[in-house]
Enzyme design. Structure first.
Site, mmCIF file in Angstrom:
data_model
loop_
_atom_site.group_PDB
_atom_site.id
_atom_site.type_symbol
_atom_site.label_atom_id
_atom_site.label_comp_id
_atom_site.label_asym_id
_atom_site.label_seq_id
_atom_site.Cartn_x
_atom_site.Cartn_y
_atom_site.Cartn_z
ATOM 1 N N ASN A 58 23.127 24.690 -13.572
ATOM 2 C CA ASN A 58 23.412 25.464 -14.782
ATOM 3 C C ASN A 58 24.901 25.574 -15.078
ATOM 4 O OD1 ASN A 58 20.680 25.912 -15.134
ATOM 5 N ND2 ASN A 58 20.695 27.952 -14.219
ATOM 6 N N ILE A 59 25.687 25.953 -14.068
ATOM 7 C CA ILE A 59 27.118 26.165 -14.282
ATOM 8 C C ILE A 59 27.816 24.848 -14.595
ATOM 9 C CG2 ILE A 59 29.270 26.834 -13.143
ATOM 10 C CD1 ILE A 59 27.732 29.052 -11.727
ATOM 11 N N CYS A 79 31.025 35.215 -11.119
ATOM 12 C CA CYS A 79 30.792 35.628 -12.508
ATOM 13 C C CYS A 79 30.997 37.133 -12.652
ATOM 14 C CB CYS A 79 29.401 35.210 -12.970
ATOM 15 S SG CYS A 79 28.026 35.902 -12.028
ATOM 16 N N GLY A 124 20.512 29.888 -11.014
ATOM 17 C CA GLY A 124 19.918 28.696 -10.432
ATOM 18 C C GLY A 124 19.982 28.732 -8.917
ATOM 19 N N PRO A 125 19.566 27.648 -8.255
ATOM 20 C CA PRO A 125 19.558 27.604 -6.787
ATOM 21 C C PRO A 125 20.924 27.854 -6.162
ATOM 22 C CG PRO A 125 18.303 25.773 -7.703
ATOM 23 C CD PRO A 125 18.991 26.433 -8.857
ATOM 24 N N GLY A 126 21.988 27.327 -6.786
ATOM 25 C CA GLY A 126 23.322 27.527 -6.239
ATOM 26 C C GLY A 126 23.730 28.986 -6.242
ATOM 27 N N THR A 127 23.489 29.665 -7.355
ATOM 28 C CA THR A 127 23.819 31.090 -7.449
ATOM 29 C C THR A 127 23.036 31.893 -6.425
ATOM 30 O OG1 THR A 127 24.359 30.921 -9.801
ATOM 31 C CG2 THR A 127 23.791 33.103 -8.973
ATOM 32 N N ALA A 142 21.829 30.888 -3.608
ATOM 33 C CA ALA A 142 22.290 30.581 -2.255
ATOM 34 C C ALA A 142 23.599 31.285 -1.924
ATOM 35 C CB ALA A 142 22.463 29.067 -2.098
#
Length: 318
Positions: A17-18, A133, A166-169, A171
C-alpha cells in the site's frame, strides 16, 4: 506541472500500500524526481502490476533484483517501504552503492525526520527515517507545544482504518509504538513520550483520527493555541487533508501526578484532536495514514534533490 530541468531517479522498495501510493505521487507530482524502479518480492502484487502498466522498471527479486537492474546505476534515492526487520540489510546494500535512503519503516537507523519540524537539519544524513504514520501526524503537535512550554509528558493515540493497514504495517506494530514514543521525545521535545495505535475495523472504514495529550508547564494558553495552528498550516503545505478536528482544549492539573519515567508533575494539559484525509491516490480518502507518510517522504526527497544532495540526471537523459 512544473518539472525541473534535471531530476533524481528513485527506486521504491516495497510494492504494498505505502510503496504503491508513493509511486503514484512521484509519477503525478514529482518535480525533482523521476521513477526509476519499483521493487517487490511478490510477482503477483498489485503494486508491481501497476508499475509495469505505467512503464516503470520492476523486479520481484527484492533488493538483489534492484541491484541487477540496468536502471540501478542511475538511482539517487531509494525509499524503503518494507519492514523494520528487513531495512537494516537493505540499507547496507544501498549505502554500499552511494544511494541515499529514505526509510518509511520504524527501523530508525538514521535520524528521525518530520518535514514540518526538522527537514533541513538532516539533509546530509545518508539514511533518513520517517518515523511512522502516527508520528508524522502527531509529533508536530507535540513540537508546537514544546516550542512555547517545557513538555513533561506527551501521549498520542493514532486510530487508522484496518483496511488501510497492509501486511507490512501489521508486522511493524511493536516497532511503531517504540519508534513513535522515542521520536516524541527526540524531535517532539517531550521529556517522556508514549504512543498507541488502534486498527479500527469499522465498516465503512473511518478516516484517520489522532489524539494528542500533552502535560507541560503552565504558560499562556493563547500562545499554545497559536503555535498549534501555525504548525497545522505547516503540515498542510505537504498534506492538504491534515486538520484540527476541534479547537485545542486545556485543563489545569494542580495536583501532582506520577508520570512513569518523569516523576510527580503538575501543569497544563493540552488536548489536540486531529483527522487526516488522504488524497486517494491509491487507497480511498480514509487512508490518511498512507497519505501523510508518503507525502512526508516525497517532501524529503524533493528537498534532497533540490538541494543537490543526491545525483541527478539532465533532462535529456531521463
Amino acid at each position: 506541472m512544473d518539472r525541473t530541468s534535471s531530476r533524481c531517479k528513485v527506486a521504491i522498495i516495497g510494492s504494498g500500500n505505502i510503496g504503491t501510493d508513493l509511486m503514484i505521487k512521484v509519477l503525478r507530482h514529482g518535480r525533482h524526481l523521476e521513477m526509476g524502479a519499483m521493487v517487490g518480492i511478490d510477482p503477483a502484487s498489485d503494486g508491481l502490476a501497476r508499475a509495469k502498466r505505467l512503464g516503470v522498471a520492476t523486479t520481484a527479486q527484492g533488493v538483489e533484483g534492484l541491484l541487477a537492474l540496468p536502471e540501478f546505476k542511475d538511482i539517487g534515492i531509494a525509499f524503503d517501504a518494507t519492514s523494520a526487520g528487513a531495512h537494516a540489510r537493505h540499507n547496507e546494500l544501498l549505502q554500499a552503492h552511494g544511494v541515499k535512503v529514505i526509510d518509511l519503516t520504524p527501523a530508525a537507523i538514521g535520524p528521525y525526520v518530520v518535514p514540518a519540524i526538522n527537514l533541513d537539519a538532516e539533509l546530509d544524513a545518508p539514511n533518513i527515517n520517517m518515523v511512522t504514520c502516527g508520528g508524522q501526524a502527531t509529533i508536530p503537535m507535540v513540537a508546537a507545544v514544546s516550542r512555547v512550554a517545557q513538555v513533561h509528558y506527551a501521549e498520542i493515540v493514532a486510530s487508522i482504518a484496518s483496511k488501510s493497514a497492509g501486511p507490512g504495517t501489521r508486522a511493524n506494530i511493536d516497532e511503531f509504538t517504540e519508534t513513535t514514543s522515542k521520536a516524541i521525545e527526540v524531535i517532539g521535545g517531550a521529556r517522556k513520550g508514549k504512543a498507541i495505535i488502534v486498527l479500527n475495523p469499522a465498516e465503512p472504514p473511518l478516516i484517520m483520527r489522532d489524539s494528542v495529550f500533552v502535560l507541560s508547564e503552565v504558560v499562556d494558553r493563547d500562545a499554545i493555541a497559536a503555535s498549534v495552528k501555525e504548525m497545522v498550516a505547516s503540515v498542510q503545505r505537504y498534506v492538504p487533508g491534515y486538520r484540527l478536528k476541534q479547537e485545542v482544549q486545556f485543563e489545569l492539573i494542580e495536583k501532582p501526578a506520577n508520570v512513569p519515567g518523569v516523576g510527580l508533575v503538575s501543569g497544563l494539559k493540552t488536548s489536540i484532536f486531529l483527522e487526516v484525509e488522504g488524497a486517494a491516490h491509491y487507497l480511498p480518502a480514509y487512508a490518511g495514514n498512507l497519505d501523510i507518510m508518503t507525502s512526508a517522504a516525497l517532501s524529503c526527497a524533493e528537498r534532497l534533490a533540490e538541494r543537490g544532495k543526491v545525483r541527478t540526471l539532465p533532462s535529456a537523459l531521463v
